[in-house]
Motif scaffolding. Structure first.
Motif, PDB file in Angstrom:
ATOM      1  N   GLU A   1       0.845  -1.182   0.000  1.00 39.79           N
ATOM      2  CA  GLU A   1       0.000   0.000   0.000  1.00 39.79           C
ATOM      3  C   GLU A   1       0.889   1.244   0.000  1.00 39.79           C
ATOM      4  N   VAL A   2       0.620   2.151  -0.906  1.00 40.24           N
ATOM      5  CA  VAL A   2       1.381   3.393  -0.991  1.00 40.24           C
ATOM      6  C   VAL A   2       0.867   4.377   0.042  1.00 40.24           C
ATOM      7  N   GLN A   3       1.801   4.906   0.822  1.00 42.72           N
ATOM      8  CA  GLN A   3       1.443   5.932   1.797  1.00 42.72           C
ATOM      9  C   GLN A   3       2.461   7.050   1.771  1.00 42.72           C
ATOM     10  N   LEU A   4       1.985   8.254   1.964  1.00 36.39           N
ATOM     11  CA  LEU A   4       2.838   9.431   2.073  1.00 36.39           C
ATOM     12  C   LEU A   4       2.479  10.151   3.362  1.00 36.39           C
ATOM     13  N   VAL A   5       3.506  10.506   4.120  1.00 36.88           N
ATOM     14  CA  VAL A   5       3.267  11.199   5.385  1.00 36.88           C
ATOM     15  C   VAL A   5       4.132  12.448   5.427  1.00 36.88           C
ATOM     16  N   GLU A   6       3.496  13.605   5.480  1.00 35.03           N
ATOM     17  CA  GLU A   6       4.219  14.862   5.564  1.00 35.03           C
ATOM     18  C   GLU A   6       4.488  15.223   7.023  1.00 35.03           C
ATOM     19  N   SER A   7       5.563  15.945   7.240  1.00 29.98           N
ATOM     20  CA  SER A   7       5.891  16.461   8.562  1.00 29.98           C
ATOM     21  C   SER A   7       6.747  17.709   8.395  1.00 29.98           C
ATOM     22  N   GLY A   8       6.934  18.419   9.500  1.00 24.13           N
ATOM     23  CA  GLY A   8       7.815  19.575   9.479  1.00 24.13           C
ATOM     24  C   GLY A   8       7.127  20.919   9.470  1.00 24.13           C
ATOM     25  N   GLY A   9       5.814  20.913   9.385  1.00 20.21           N
ATOM     26  CA  GLY A   9       5.104  22.176   9.405  1.00 20.21           C
ATOM     27  C   GLY A   9       5.140  22.816  10.784  1.00 20.21           C
ATOM     28  N   GLY A  10       4.705  24.053  10.854  1.00 17.87           N
ATOM     29  CA  GLY A  10       4.684  24.743  12.129  1.00 17.87           C
ATOM     30  C   GLY A  10       4.452  26.219  11.960  1.00 17.87           C
ATOM     31  N   LEU A  11       4.665  26.944  13.042  1.00 16.91           N
ATOM     32  CA  LEU A  11       4.491  28.395  13.065  1.00 16.91           C
ATOM     33  C   LEU A  11       5.862  29.054  13.053  1.00 16.91           C
ATOM     34  N   GLN A  13       8.112  32.913  11.884  1.00 20.06           N
ATOM     35  CA  GLN A  13       8.033  34.333  11.566  1.00 20.06           C
ATOM     36  C   GLN A  13       8.388  34.537  10.098  1.00 20.06           C
ATOM     37  N   ALA A  14       7.877  35.595   9.524  1.00 25.94           N
ATOM     38  CA  ALA A  14       8.240  35.937   8.152  1.00 25.94           C
ATOM     39  C   ALA A  14       9.755  36.093   8.049  1.00 25.94           C
ATOM     40  N   GLY A  15      10.302  35.560   6.968  1.00 27.64           N
ATOM     41  CA  GLY A  15      11.731  35.608   6.753  1.00 27.64           C
ATOM     42  C   GLY A  15      12.481  34.368   7.220  1.00 27.64           C
ATOM     43  N   GLU A  16      11.822  33.564   8.023  1.00 30.73           N
ATOM     44  CA  GLU A  16      12.465  32.345   8.521  1.00 30.73           C
ATOM     45  C   GLU A  16      12.306  31.199   7.520  1.00 30.73           C
ATOM     46  N   SER A  17      12.860  30.045   7.892  1.00 28.29           N
ATOM     47  CA  SER A  17      12.851  28.867   7.015  1.00 28.29           C
ATOM     48  C   SER A  17      12.178  27.682   7.691  1.00 28.29           C
ATOM     49  N   LEU A  18      11.685  26.787   6.864  1.00 22.28           N
ATOM     50  CA  LEU A  18      11.156  25.498   7.312  1.00 22.28           C
ATOM     51  C   LEU A  18      11.537  24.459   6.279  1.00 22.28           C
ATOM     52  N   LYS A  19      11.690  23.228   6.749  1.00 19.60           N
ATOM     53  CA  LYS A  19      11.941  22.128   5.817  1.00 19.60           C
ATOM     54  C   LYS A  19      10.878  21.070   6.054  1.00 19.60           C
ATOM     55  N   LEU A  20      10.059  20.865   5.043  1.00 15.43           N
ATOM     56  CA  LEU A  20       9.016  19.854   5.109  1.00 15.43           C
ATOM     57  C   LEU A  20       9.556  18.521   4.596  1.00 15.43           C
ATOM     58  N   SER A  21       9.082  17.450   5.194  1.00 15.95           N
ATOM     59  CA  SER A  21       9.460  16.106   4.764  1.00 15.95           C
ATOM     60  C   SER A  21       8.236  15.342   4.305  1.00 15.95           C
ATOM     61  N   CYS A  22       8.457  14.444   3.377  1.00 10.77           N
ATOM     62  CA  CYS A  22       7.409  13.564   2.875  1.00 10.77           C
ATOM     63  C   CYS A  22       7.990  12.159   2.882  1.00 10.77           C
ATOM     64  N   ALA A  23       7.557  11.357   3.833  1.00  7.22           N
ATOM     65  CA  ALA A  23       8.059   9.992   3.960  1.00  7.22           C
ATOM     66  C   ALA A  23       7.182   9.039   3.179  1.00  7.22           C
ATOM     67  N   ALA A  24       7.817   8.207   2.376  1.00 12.69           N
ATOM     68  CA  ALA A  24       7.091   7.251   1.544  1.00 12.69           C
ATOM     69  C   ALA A  24       7.111   5.869   2.165  1.00 12.69           C
ATOM     70  N   ALA A  25       5.994   5.185   2.121  1.00 10.07           N
ATOM     71  CA  ALA A  25       5.900   3.792   2.544  1.00 10.07           C
ATOM     72  C   ALA A  25       5.285   2.990   1.408  1.00 10.07           C
ATOM     73  N   GLY A  26       5.879   1.851   1.123  1.00  8.57           N
ATOM     74  CA  GLY A  26       5.327   1.000   0.085  1.00  8.57           C
ATOM     75  C   GLY A  26       5.967   1.170  -1.276  1.00  8.57           C
ATOM     76  N   PHE A  27       6.902   2.146  -1.396  1.00 13.26           N
ATOM     77  CA  PHE A  27       7.584   2.349  -2.670  1.00 13.26           C
ATOM     78  C   PHE A  27       8.815   3.203  -2.409  1.00 13.26           C
ATOM     79  N   VAL A  28       9.654   3.360  -3.426  1.00 12.60           N
ATOM     80  CA  VAL A  28      10.798   4.273  -3.360  1.00 12.60           C
ATOM     81  C   VAL A  28      10.701   5.264  -4.511  1.00 12.60           C
ATOM     82  N   PHE A  29      11.337   6.407  -4.313  1.00 13.40           N
ATOM     83  CA  PHE A  29      11.247   7.488  -5.298  1.00 13.40           C
ATOM     84  C   PHE A  29      12.227   7.288  -6.452  1.00 13.40           C
ATOM     85  N   ASP A  30      12.192   6.116  -7.111  1.00 13.49           N
ATOM     86  CA  ASP A  30      13.174   5.886  -8.160  1.00 13.49           C
ATOM     87  C   ASP A  30      12.761   6.446  -9.512  1.00 13.49           C
TER      88      ASP A  30
END
Length: 123
Positions: A1-11, A13-30
């Protein structure tokens, strides 16, 4: 079963950075088209950036060019977001489609979707 789970969001301030992740289950990003999308309250879902893992082609929304960068490894895709602005506030989703199909990287064409992660940028 293909699943995607995002993480890394949050609050942040303007000008700052965030890095979102998307973890895959059931396949690889080939050999996939990987997309990050976002949906702000009361607005339609929009494509932020799309990437084809086999040849590295990338296409970004004009308003995020130079600020957002997509990358991927075997089981994870990331969206590095720099110089965030209040208008970047949205729920961010990752989505995939088998093969290199940049022209189908939209909210109708992608095959599998994660449930999203919320990004709030305060000004």
């Amino acid at each position: 079963e293909v699943q995607l789970v995002e993480s890394g969001g949050g609050l942040v301030q303007a000008g700052e950075s965030l890095k979102l992740s998307c973890a895959a289950a059931g396949f690889v990003f080939d050999d996939y088209t990987i997309g990050w999308f976002r949906q702000a309250p009361g607005q339609e879902r929009e494509r932020v950036v799309c990437h084809t893992s086999s040849d590295g082609e990338t296409s970004s929304l004009d308003s995020v060019q130079g600020r957002f960068n997509i990358s991927n490894a075997k089981n994870t895709a990331w969206l590095q977001m720099n110089s965030l602005k209040s208008e970047d506030t949205a729920v961010y989703y990752c989505a995939v489609l088998k093969g290199s199909h940049m022209n189908r990287c939209d909210h109708h064409g992608m095959a599998f979707w994660g449930k999203g992660t919320l990004v709030i940028v305060s000004s």
